[in-house]
Design a protein around this motif. Structure first.
Motif, PDB file in Angstrom:
ATOM      1  N   ASP A 273     -29.202  41.211  32.394  1.00  0.00           N
ATOM      2  CA  ASP A 273     -30.268  42.166  32.098  1.00  0.00           C
ATOM      3  C   ASP A 273     -29.725  43.587  31.977  1.00  0.00           C
ATOM      4  OD1 ASP A 273     -32.152  40.177  32.096  1.00  0.00           O
ATOM      5  OD2 ASP A 273     -32.802  40.510  34.171  1.00  0.00           O
ATOM      6  N   THR A 276     -28.135  43.964  28.624  1.00  0.00           N
ATOM      7  CA  THR A 276     -29.177  44.040  27.597  1.00  0.00           C
ATOM      8  C   THR A 276     -29.856  45.401  27.615  1.00  0.00           C
ATOM      9  OG1 THR A 276     -29.567  41.660  27.791  1.00  0.00           O
ATOM     10  CG2 THR A 276     -31.291  42.966  26.734  1.00  0.00           C
ATOM     11  N   HIS A 279     -27.789  47.825  25.874  1.00  0.00           N
ATOM     12  CA  HIS A 279     -27.872  47.547  24.442  1.00  0.00           C
ATOM     13  C   HIS A 279     -29.134  48.148  23.825  1.00  0.00           C
ATOM     14  CE1 HIS A 279     -27.483  45.353  20.689  1.00  0.00           C
ATOM     15  NE2 HIS A 279     -28.659  44.775  20.878  1.00  0.00           N
ATOM     16  N   ARG A 280     -30.190  48.276  24.640  1.00  0.00           N
ATOM     17  CA  ARG A 280     -31.469  48.766  24.129  1.00  0.00           C
ATOM     18  C   ARG A 280     -31.684  50.261  24.340  1.00  0.00           C
ATOM     19  NH1 ARG A 280     -36.158  44.159  25.133  1.00  0.00           N
ATOM     20  NH2 ARG A 280     -35.032  42.418  24.190  1.00  0.00           N
TER      21      ARG A 280
END
Length: 409
Positions: A273, A276, A279-280
């Motif tokens: 998580d 991620t 990444h966002r």
């Protein structure tokens, strides 16, 4: 007991032995703060000021109550949405989410819009306190408060209990942290309560400037956050912030909890998580005026910091100081301010002001010598905030100029 809590206890003893409290009537706002009746105290203070508009002590007390009410309302909203508080390592590093709110057995669902509304409400409440502080005169003011006994109704049940006193909130911060065996000193709640009863801070004009600057700093962070669309990022982090997020990135009906791997310091699901979430971190601008407002708040932080130290350095007393000058004692033992520290801070303010004006540039590891980023233009002409592209350098291109760069020193 954790060092910070022990310092709090020792501060009381230090204050009683080294700096006896001068006789002074309790300020108008104090009984309301100690009983957790912030709204009543605010109303009483406003009524008093309507009759005596020149009473700056009452106005300072009103501002303190308004600031604490902003914190209380934030805590109540976090409680309503089942914020994980100290149960989550993540919330401890996020300014708006680190309050140790009580557990809620029946939390409301939390959407992305709810999270934005939470921040906006906090900003609105801070603006009220900021406006009151702005009306304070330039003359000295004294506001002695038994700070540890102030209560906040964090669970919105209409009762500010002993468990919601500031000294208990501080204790909650400490009690949920891991301690190596034999390193945690103990003190009974009765002893700490008695020490808190005697612990007084004399807030003065310099502290009022400091509080005003702190409100502006929090506002700068909130405005910059709300200037961007962070919904995809929020979906990943929401399960670590709230009990019932409406749009988690992984639907709970499809994905199972991942068991910890023996010998691994972190659970693999959390690692995935975190990757991620990084990444966002690509946040489109949805309200450019907010980044400009954030810049204005930061400029006011610097100006108020200068006023803070001008006021503090002019003090000749030594009365339970929250922020002392080089000739005063702090109520917290072991916390001292030297002339060299003040001079160094003034240098930092000069450099920071030059950076926010765009006169001094911010270096980037890939830029050629003599080139830097105009941080002022980042606020005034914002683009999508992409963490990876900023690290790589391409996001910096529109703001690169030639000129003197600041240094880590």
């Amino acid at each position: 007991m954790h060092t910070r809590l022990w310092f709090f206890a020792m501060a009381v003893v230090w204050g009683l032995l080294a700096n006896p409290l001068a006789s002074q009537a309790a300020p108008l706002i104090e009984p309301f703060l100690l009983e957790g009746r912030l709204a009543d105290g605010i109303a009483a203070s406003r009524d008093h000021l309507a009759q005596k508009p020149d009473d700056d002590e009452a106005r300072f007390g009103l501002a303190v109550a308004e600031f604490l009410q902003s914190v209380e309302r934030l805590g109540q909203t976090l409680h309503r949405h089942g914020a994980l508080g100290q149960q989550s390592q993540l919330t401890r590093i996020i300014p708006f989410f680190r309050l140790p709110v009580p557990d809620n057995p029946a939390p409301a669902e939390t959407s992305y819009e709810d999270a934005r509304s939470l921040i906006q409400t906090f900003l609105n409440d801070l603006a009220v306190a900021e406006a009151t502080l702005e009306k304070l005169g330039e003359s000295e003011v004294s506001l002695p408060l038994r700070f540890g006994l102030i209560r906040l109704d964090l669970d919105a049940d209409g009762k500010a209990t002993e468990a919601e006193a500031l000294w208990r909130i501080l204790e909650a911060f400490d009690s949920r942290r891991p301690f190596p065996p034999g390193t945690r000193r103990t003190i009974s709640q009765e002893e700490l309560r008695a020490l808190s009863e005697a612990f007084v801070i004399h807030f003065d004009r310099g502290d009022a400037y400091w509080l005003q600057g702190y409100c502006h700093l929090l506002s700068a962070v909130g405005e910059y956050a709300l200037a961007h669309d962070t919904e995809d990022f929020f979906a990943v982090l929401a399960p670590y912030l709230f009990a019932k997020p409406t749009t988690p990135s992984l639907p709970t009906e499809l994905f199972k909890d991942v068991a910890p791997v023996p010998g691994m310091p972190l659970e693999m699901g959390s690692v995935a998580d975190a990757i991620t979430a990084l990444h966002r971190i690509r946040f489109p601008v949805v309200a450019a005026s907010r980044t400009e407002k954030s810049l204005s708040y930061l400029e006011q932080v610097l100006a108020l910091s200068r006023k803070t130290w001008q006021s503090i350095q002019a003090e000749t007393d030594n009365n339970h100081e929250w922020i002392p000058n080089a000739s005063q004692q702090c109520v917290i033992p072991g916390m001292a301010v030297t002339a060299e520290m003040i001079a160094a801070w003034q240098g930092f303010l000069d450099e920071s002001e030059s950076i926010l004006k765009g006169e001094t540039l911010v270096p980037h590891w890939r830029l050629r010598s003599g080139m830097g980023i105009n941080l002022r233009m980042v606020f005034l002409e914002p683009n999508t905030f992409d963490l990876i592209e900023w690290a790589q350098g391409s996001a910096a291109v529109p703001y690169v100029q030639q000129g003197r760069c600041t240094s880590s020193r």
